[in-house]
Design a protein around this motif. Structure first.
Motif, short mmCIF file in Angstrom:
data_model
loop_
_atom_site.label_atom_id
_atom_site.label_comp_id
_atom_site.label_asym_id
_atom_site.label_seq_id
_atom_site.Cartn_x
_atom_site.Cartn_y
_atom_site.Cartn_z
N PRO A 45 -61.78 -35.63 129.64
CA PRO A 45 -62.41 -35.07 128.43
C PRO A 45 -63.60 -35.89 127.96
O PRO A 45 -63.59 -37.12 128.00
CB PRO A 45 -61.28 -35.09 127.39
N ILE A 46 -64.63 -35.18 127.51
CA ILE A 46 -65.83 -35.81 126.95
C ILE A 46 -65.83 -35.55 125.45
O ILE A 46 -65.54 -34.45 125.01
CB ILE A 46 -67.11 -35.22 127.58
N GLU A 47 -66.17 -36.56 124.66
CA GLU A 47 -66.26 -36.41 123.21
C GLU A 47 -67.70 -36.65 122.76
O GLU A 47 -68.23 -37.75 122.95
CB GLU A 47 -65.31 -37.38 122.50
N LEU A 48 -68.30 -35.62 122.14
CA LEU A 48 -69.69 -35.71 121.69
C LEU A 48 -69.79 -35.98 120.20
O LEU A 48 -70.77 -35.61 119.56
CB LEU A 48 -70.45 -34.42 122.01
N ASP A 49 -68.79 -36.60 119.64
CA ASP A 49 -68.80 -36.91 118.21
C ASP A 49 -70.07 -37.72 117.87
O ASP A 49 -70.34 -38.75 118.47
CB ASP A 49 -67.55 -37.72 117.86
N GLY A 50 -70.85 -37.23 116.91
CA GLY A 50 -72.07 -37.91 116.50
C GLY A 50 -73.34 -37.41 117.16
O GLY A 50 -74.44 -37.76 116.74
N VAL A 51 -73.21 -36.56 118.18
CA VAL A 51 -74.39 -35.99 118.84
C VAL A 51 -74.74 -34.70 118.12
O VAL A 51 -74.33 -33.60 118.50
CB VAL A 51 -74.12 -35.75 120.34
N THR A 52 -75.49 -34.82 117.03
CA THR A 52 -75.84 -33.69 116.18
C THR A 52 -77.36 -33.66 115.98
O THR A 52 -78.02 -34.69 116.09
CB THR A 52 -75.15 -33.81 114.81
N THR A 81 -74.42 -43.59 123.51
CA THR A 81 -73.13 -43.58 124.19
C THR A 81 -72.17 -42.58 123.57
O THR A 81 -72.15 -42.38 122.35
CB THR A 81 -72.50 -44.98 124.18
N VAL A 82 -71.38 -41.95 124.42
CA VAL A 82 -70.30 -41.05 124.02
C VAL A 82 -69.07 -41.45 124.83
O VAL A 82 -69.14 -42.29 125.73
CB VAL A 82 -70.66 -39.58 124.29
N PHE A 83 -67.93 -40.86 124.50
CA PHE A 83 -66.70 -41.23 125.19
C PHE A 83 -66.39 -40.25 126.32
O PHE A 83 -66.40 -39.03 126.15
CB PHE A 83 -65.53 -41.27 124.21
N GLU A 84 -66.10 -40.82 127.48
CA GLU A 84 -65.48 -40.09 128.59
C GLU A 84 -64.07 -40.65 128.72
O GLU A 84 -63.87 -41.74 129.26
CB GLU A 84 -66.27 -40.29 129.88
N GLY A 85 -63.11 -39.92 128.18
CA GLY A 85 -61.78 -40.49 128.05
C GLY A 85 -61.83 -41.66 127.08
O GLY A 85 -62.27 -41.52 125.94
N ASN A 86 -61.41 -42.84 127.54
CA ASN A 86 -61.47 -44.04 126.69
C ASN A 86 -62.62 -44.95 127.08
O ASN A 86 -62.66 -46.12 126.68
CB ASN A 86 -60.14 -44.80 126.76
N ARG A 87 -63.56 -44.43 127.86
CA ARG A 87 -64.67 -45.24 128.36
C ARG A 87 -65.99 -44.74 127.77
O ARG A 87 -66.24 -43.54 127.72
CB ARG A 87 -64.72 -45.13 129.89
N LYS A 88 -66.82 -45.66 127.32
CA LYS A 88 -68.13 -45.29 126.80
C LYS A 88 -69.11 -45.11 127.95
O LYS A 88 -69.19 -45.95 128.87
CB LYS A 88 -68.66 -46.36 125.85
N VAL A 123 -65.58 -30.44 126.88
CA VAL A 123 -66.39 -31.28 125.99
C VAL A 123 -65.98 -30.99 124.54
O VAL A 123 -66.05 -29.83 124.10
CB VAL A 123 -67.90 -31.03 126.19
N HIS A 124 -65.57 -32.00 123.83
CA HIS A 124 -64.96 -31.82 122.52
C HIS A 124 -65.80 -32.47 121.41
O HIS A 124 -66.69 -33.26 121.67
CB HIS A 124 -63.55 -32.40 122.52
N TRP A 125 -65.51 -32.07 120.16
CA TRP A 125 -66.17 -32.60 118.96
C TRP A 125 -67.67 -32.29 118.94
O TRP A 125 -68.45 -33.04 118.37
CB TRP A 125 -65.94 -34.11 118.82
N ILE A 126 -68.06 -31.20 119.54
CA ILE A 126 -69.47 -30.79 119.49
C ILE A 126 -69.83 -30.42 118.04
O ILE A 126 -69.16 -29.60 117.42
CB ILE A 126 -69.74 -29.60 120.42
N GLY A 127 -70.89 -31.01 117.51
CA GLY A 127 -71.33 -30.71 116.15
C GLY A 127 -70.44 -31.26 115.06
O GLY A 127 -70.63 -30.94 113.88
N ALA A 128 -69.48 -32.09 115.40
CA ALA A 128 -68.58 -32.66 114.37
C ALA A 128 -69.38 -33.53 113.41
O ALA A 128 -70.19 -34.36 113.82
CB ALA A 128 -67.47 -33.47 115.03
N GLY A 129 -69.15 -33.33 112.12
CA GLY A 129 -69.82 -34.13 111.10
C GLY A 129 -71.29 -33.81 110.89
O GLY A 129 -71.96 -34.50 110.13
N MET A 130 -71.77 -32.76 111.52
CA MET A 130 -73.19 -32.38 111.36
C MET A 130 -73.50 -32.10 109.89
O MET A 130 -72.72 -31.48 109.18
CB MET A 130 -73.42 -31.13 112.23
N ARG A 131 -74.69 -32.54 109.44
CA ARG A 131 -75.07 -32.40 108.04
C ARG A 131 -76.24 -31.43 107.83
O ARG A 131 -76.42 -30.92 106.72
CB ARG A 131 -75.44 -33.76 107.46
#
Length: 275
Positions: free
Chosen positions: A14-21, A37-44, A71-79
């Motif tokens: 799993p890829i986490e894009l948290d903060g890529v907004t 940097t983003v997370f691929e599993g537990n690795r940056k 790919v998860h958390w797309i647009g999370a926290g977007m303002r």
């Protein structure tokens, strides 16, 4: 010109894009974005290892392309800004959204728009469980904004919802509006059992009827044609949201509850669909 990210990675992790907004990327130079940097599993990992990147982010417009179901958390926290996903997406799309617009051309997995506060999310396909709901361990779900789902939706849509509008054009799973505190959820398609379980206030508009009897904690309060339903229908039409032949501007059977939770919410059903 928008910034375009095209997903090229081939990984089951799993890829986490948290903060890529779009609002955050607008502050970075084009040469800096691939190094984020983003997370691929537990690795940056660097964003540039997973995506090919083109365009410019200064106008706060972001397009993400490809099969993003992992790919998860797309647009999370977007303002602010505009984000378009051209394809399907994973979990937590738009979680905690505080402004701006997110549009998805495909389907998404669970917790889409979870705990969003403002803004607009439009999903052209289906959505998973807990759309607009609370994250695990939280007592508050969506607190504002608009979530539009043009397809079907899984279980527990609007879980612990506090404010805002959720509209679903297709069918809805079990426990829609569970523990609803306030806000409005509209389902144009059929809704499964246990709708409104534990709701305290707010409104469930089940325009497509319910596939099972309502819970015994709801009491029939009569039949009304409500002006607010005409206004809600106009609002959805202005958002180009399909009601698939379901009309809100007609006589509704009003049910109050959930009395098991001392609730004062309401479920509105078409008079001719009462089970």
């Amino acid at each position: 010109m928008p910034l375009i990210l095209t997903y090229t990675a081939r990984t089951p992790i799993p890829i986490e894009l948290d903060g890529v907004t779009p609002d955050r990327l607008a502050a970075f130079a084009h040469t800096e974005i691939p190094k984020l940097t983003v997370f691929e599993g537990n690795r940056k990992v660097a964003l540039g290892e997973l995506f090919t990147i083109s365009g410019d982010a200064t106008d706060q417009q972001l397009i993400i392309q490809g099969d993003l179901s992992g790919v998860h958390w797309i647009g999370a926290g977007m303002r602010a800004g505009y984000l378009r996903v051209e394809g399907s997406a994973g979990r937590h799309l738009g979680s905690g959204l505080a402004g701006g617009v997110i549009e998805v051309s495909g389907s998404v997995q669970g917790w889409a728009g979870a705990e969003m506060r403002r803004g607009l999310i439009r999903i052209s396909g289906n959505a998973g469980n807990c759309a607009g709901g609370a994250l695990p361990g939280s007592i508050r779900g969506m607190t504002g904004g608009t979530l539009l789902i043009h397809g079907n939706c899984g279980d527990e849509a609007g879980l612990c919802m506090r404010r805002g509008l959720i509209a679903i054009a297709g069918s809805v799973g079990e426990c829609a509006g569970r523990n609803l505190i306030a806000g409005t959820l509209v389902a144009a398609g059929p809704c499964a059992r246990r709708a409104g379980a534990g709701m305290r206030r707010g409104t469930l508009v089940l325009a497509g009827g319910c596939t099972a009897d309502l819970l015994p904690g709801f009491s029939f309060s009569g039949q009304l044609q409500l002006t607010v339903m005409r206004l809600l229908e106009r609002r959805l039409q202005s958002l180009q949201f399909p009601l698939a032949g379901a009309s809100l501007n007609r006589c509704q059977a009003v049910w109050r509850g959930d009395l098991a939770s001392k609730g004062l919410g309401e479920i509105l059903l078409p008079v001719d669909s009462i089970a």
